[in-house]
Design an enzyme around this catalytic site. Structure first.
Site, short mmCIF file in Angstrom:
data_model
loop_
_atom_site.label_atom_id
_atom_site.label_comp_id
_atom_site.label_asym_id
_atom_site.label_seq_id
_atom_site.Cartn_x
_atom_site.Cartn_y
_atom_site.Cartn_z
N ASP A 264 1.04 -1.12 -0.23
CA ASP A 264 0.18 -0.03 0.21
C ASP A 264 0.93 1.19 -0.10
O ASP A 264 2.25 1.11 0.05
CB ASP A 264 -1.07 0.16 1.03
CG ASP A 264 -2.08 0.82 0.73
OD1 ASP A 264 -3.20 0.52 1.58
OD2 ASP A 264 -2.15 1.52 0.16
C1 GLC Z 1 -4.35 4.38 -0.20
C2 GLC Z 1 -5.18 3.23 0.26
C3 GLC Z 1 -5.40 2.20 -0.85
C4 GLC Z 1 -5.06 2.86 -2.23
C5 GLC Z 1 -3.38 3.27 -2.14
C6 GLC Z 1 -3.40 3.99 -3.70
O1 GLC Z 1 -3.50 4.65 0.98
O2 GLC Z 1 -4.85 2.65 1.49
O3 GLC Z 1 -6.60 1.56 -0.67
O4 GLC Z 1 -5.37 1.94 -3.46
O5 GLC Z 1 -3.48 4.13 -1.27
O6 GLC Z 1 -4.15 4.84 -3.86
#
Ligand code: GLC
Length: 747
Positions: A264
């Site tokens: 993430d």
């Molecule tokens: C965010 C979220 C995740 C998302 C990623 C990219 O922090 O936790 O769900 O897909 O970053 O935007």
């Protein structure tokens, strides 16, 4: 490309070029088609070479822009390896469907799959290859803002919805037109954050973790999800993104996942803040050894892995393993043959937000609405004088905080739809108050481009007072009042944990003033999380839960209010009596001192100031008709592991209009080598019946349904007594017993 060609490509790449395939940056970090190292790139210590070799970007869509971008990549990239384009397409691309928790309320995986197909089609013609969806986290604490993005509290339902999304996004093959790679997230246990506070510690027993929180991931991996995203939280006190047990032992070895593991956002670097990694190099080493392939939005990998290899601290073979998975994903998408895949500016114009997609989104919004209460006001009598009063009456921001590519201008609001149906002579539309008062703090949202509209500061106090007076006067004159109320869409989603579950006070003040002059109130509820509805449920005669219903929410809600569509949704997450009950969910353990309904006893597992039961339970939802479900009949009351039992009910529409009931099958394992939930959802079926019509609904109980992670963590069934419940919600009480026989083989 063939596997051999991929291997030849890999062996021709320099070490740093391979490592940069594991780098994912924001599209905003590149300017025009030339990558310029400024600002964030300098801070990250990245060079122009890193950018030229970067394997994937996130956060942009648009056919022509991504075509041009990819052309630049192919020119700059030493081996002309195409870049992967990824984005958060969570519940629709430009045609926004109801938010994921709402989609779950439909209990209709076929509809959800079709919605994902539409999202994939719109995303792919706009140049995207991968979507960061489905989010499948079991979520049982309404304080956690991301429950709106989850399929809800139940492992089985979450697994069904995970499968539907993956199949819808990916189709039969990633190389097919309009297929995009799914990325199931957030692996794993993210929804178990203590106190519902986002990114917080997760303390789950291994049994609960395996039996409940991992179930939807197993289903997504079985369905073939091309990627998995690691979560921010710790699992067994080790951050997920550097957790070898979680990613290599369970995901890869036990579940057999062979796709790409992406972190993430900055999650590898955040293991430093966790106090687990002693710096970026340590974080990179631990994440690589734990099997993470792509480093989202930091330079941990690109800035450190080469040195670690040269110092003999990590094996280059691990990098080769990860890069091969990334190259295979690009190959599966056909990017080596066609780096632009489905990107097509002309098709983009025809496909995005086309009428067919809008119709599907409207039907989804009709199916996901849940009728929580109806003391006779719905469907509305169009001959009556009706006042629509509330801040959502003409609000276009009803697409959720995760509709990142959508534009409110494309939304058909409640008022826009109602004006086509309701007689203007007898109908008024009044905002009455802002969505949020000055007491609601939404800090840091604007920096990500979120314009916070609907706030008290948008008008002067005098202006609001005048609008309120106008609304209350209209309520006084009306036969009934429809009040579209709810959370601000930015109050729910990522980093929006709340310690109270109230509808914004400024709206409740308006509600009370309207209720003081007219007690025929229908509340239409817009929200991302379960809310504390005690006061609303006392004072409103009808409550229609519409969640954040998406682009076509207005027409769907009007069809529901007028009876053209009959509500059939069921709650995928319990609505607590109040925030003090959180986390609350139907599939809980009995405890050694379970309360007995209606029996007042002191030494029981209960509160002394509120009931144990939620205000509205999992699986609950009303209809404009009524249904009768007969007692369960069983084909037999004993089965061996090799046999099955058929459990049946007769469902009858005992009302005056056609309707759809969601018949739910729950099992209770009465005794086990560990304690077992009082009920577990094991199946459901939507059945549509005409007035007076009845139908037999049967479920086949298999030994597999009885399996669970036993005391020795082996997934198996154990002989003993079970109870079958079939009903219209998790509160079904009358069950039928059966036994799984212990077979003793006599030799
Ligand atoms: C965010 C979220 C995740 C998302 C990623 C990219 O922090 O936790 O769900 O897909 O970053 O935007």
């Amino acid at each position: 490309m063939t596997q051999k060609q991929l291997e030849e490509l890999l062996s021709s790449m320099s070490l740093q070029e391979k490592i940069d395939q594991m780098l994912q940056l924001g599209s905003y970090m590149f300017s025009d088609s030339e990558a310029i190292v400024t600002g964030p790139m300098a801070e990250m210590g990245l060079s122009k070479e890193n950018l030229d070799q970067c394997g994937s970007i996130l956060g942009s869509m648009g056919a022509q822009m991504l075509i041009d971008f990819q052309k630049g990549v192919m020119e700059r990239q030493p081996h002309h390896i195409p870049m992967l384009f990824m984005m958060d397409i969570i519940h629709g691309a430009k045609t926004i469907f109801p938010m994921p928790l709402a989609l779950s309320a439909s209990f209709d995986p076929e509809m959800v799959k079709e919605g994902a197909q539409i999202a994939a089609k719109e995303a792919s013609v706009a140049g995207l290859h991968c979507v960061f969806s489905p989010m499948v986290d079991v979520s049982r604490d309404a304080r956690w803002g991301r429950c709106m993005e989850s399929p809800g509290e139940d492992p089985y339902l979450n697994g069904v919805m995970a499968k539907a999304h993956v199949e819808g996004f990916q189709g039969k093959s990633l190389s097919e037109p309009y297929s995009v790679a799914a990325c199931v997230k957030h692996y794993a246990g993210y929804g178990g954050a203590e106190a519902g506070r986002d990114y917080n510690t997760v303390q789950l027993t291994e049994h609960t973790f395996r039996q409940e929180y991992l179930t939807p991931y197993r289903e997504a991996v079985k369905a073939g999800s091309a990627l998995v995203m690691s979560s921010f939280n710790t699992v067994n006190d080790i951050p997920a993104s550097t957790n070898r047990w979680l990613m290599r032992d369970i995901l890869r070895d036990e579940m057999g996942f062979e796709g790409v593991l992406i972190s993430d956002f900055a999650a590898i670097q955040e293991t430093i803040a966790h106090g687990y990694s002693e710096g970026a190099a340590d974080a990179a080493k631990k994440a690589l050894e734990a099997g993470l392939d792509i480093d989202m939005m930091t330079s941990c990998y690109s800035g450190n892995l080469a040195k670690l290899v040269e110092a003999g601290e990590v094996e280059e073979a691990l990098i080769d393993e990860s890069v091969m998975r990334i190259l295979k994903l690009k190959n599966a998408l056909g990017l080596f043959e066609n780096p632009f895949k489905d990107a097509d500016p002309e098709k983009e114009k025809d496909i995005i937000l086309c009428q067919e997609h809008r119709e599907a989104a409207r039907e989804a919004a009709e199916e996901t609405a849940v009728l929580l209460k109806n003391d006779g006001l719905l469907p509305l009598d169009l001959s009556k004088k009706i006042a629509f009063i509330g801040p959502y009456v003409n609000c276009a921001e009803t697409q959720s905080s995760w509709a990142v590519a959508a534009e409110p201008k494309d939304t058909i609001t409640l008022q826009m739809a109602a004006e086509k149906i309701f007689d203007p002579e007898r109908t008024t539309y009044l905002e009455g108050c802002p969505r949020i008062g000055a007491d609601v703090k939404l800090v840091g949202f604007e920096m990500f481009g979120n314009k916070i509209s609907g706030k008290a500061g948008d008008r002067t106090e005098e202006e609001w007072k005048a609008l309120e007076n106008e609304a209350v006067n209209a309520a006084r004159e009306a036969d009934m009042v429809v009040m579209p109320l709810g959370e601000h869409y930015l109050q729910t989603g990522e980093a929006t944990s709340r310690a109270f579950l109230d509808i914004p006070e400024v709206q409740m003040e308006l509600f009370r003033k309207v209720a003081a002059v007219n007690d025929n109130i229908v509340v239409v509820l817009y929200n991302g999380r379960p809310l504390d509805l005690r006061e609303i449920s006392r004072k409103a005669k009808s409550i229609l839960e519409v969640w954040f219903p998406g682009t076509e929410g207005g027409p769907a809600i009007v069809n529901l209010l007028t009876g053209k569509a009959n509500p059939s949704g069921k709650l995928p997450m319990s609505f607590p009596y109040c925030v003090g009950q959180c986390p609350v969910y139907y599939g809980h353990y009995a405890t050694g001192r379970p309360i007995v309904q209606g029996v007042e006893e002191r030494f029981k597992s209960k509160y002394i100031d509120i009931p144990n039961e939620p205000l509205y339970p999992f699986g609950y939802g009303l209809s404009y008709t009524t249904f009768e479900i007969s007692p369960v009949t069983l084909s037999k009351t004993e089965m061996t592991k090799e046999e099955t039992i058929t459990a049946s009910v007769i469902v009858k529409n005992t009302g005056a209009v056609a309707g759809t009931e969601v018949v739910q099958l729950y099992l209770q394992d009465c005794f086990g080598s560990t304690v077992r939930p009082v009920k577990e959802l094991k199946g459901f079926e939507r059945v549509t019946l005409q007035p007076g019509e009845e139908k037999e609904i049967s479920f086949t109980i298999t030994e597999e349904m009885l399996q669970y992670y036993t005391a020795d963590f082996v997934k198996k069934s154990e002989p003993g007594q079970f109870v079958v419940y079939i009903g219209d919600s998790s509160m079904v009480e009358e069950g039928k017993e059966f036994s799984l026989l212990r077979i003793v083989y006599k030799y």
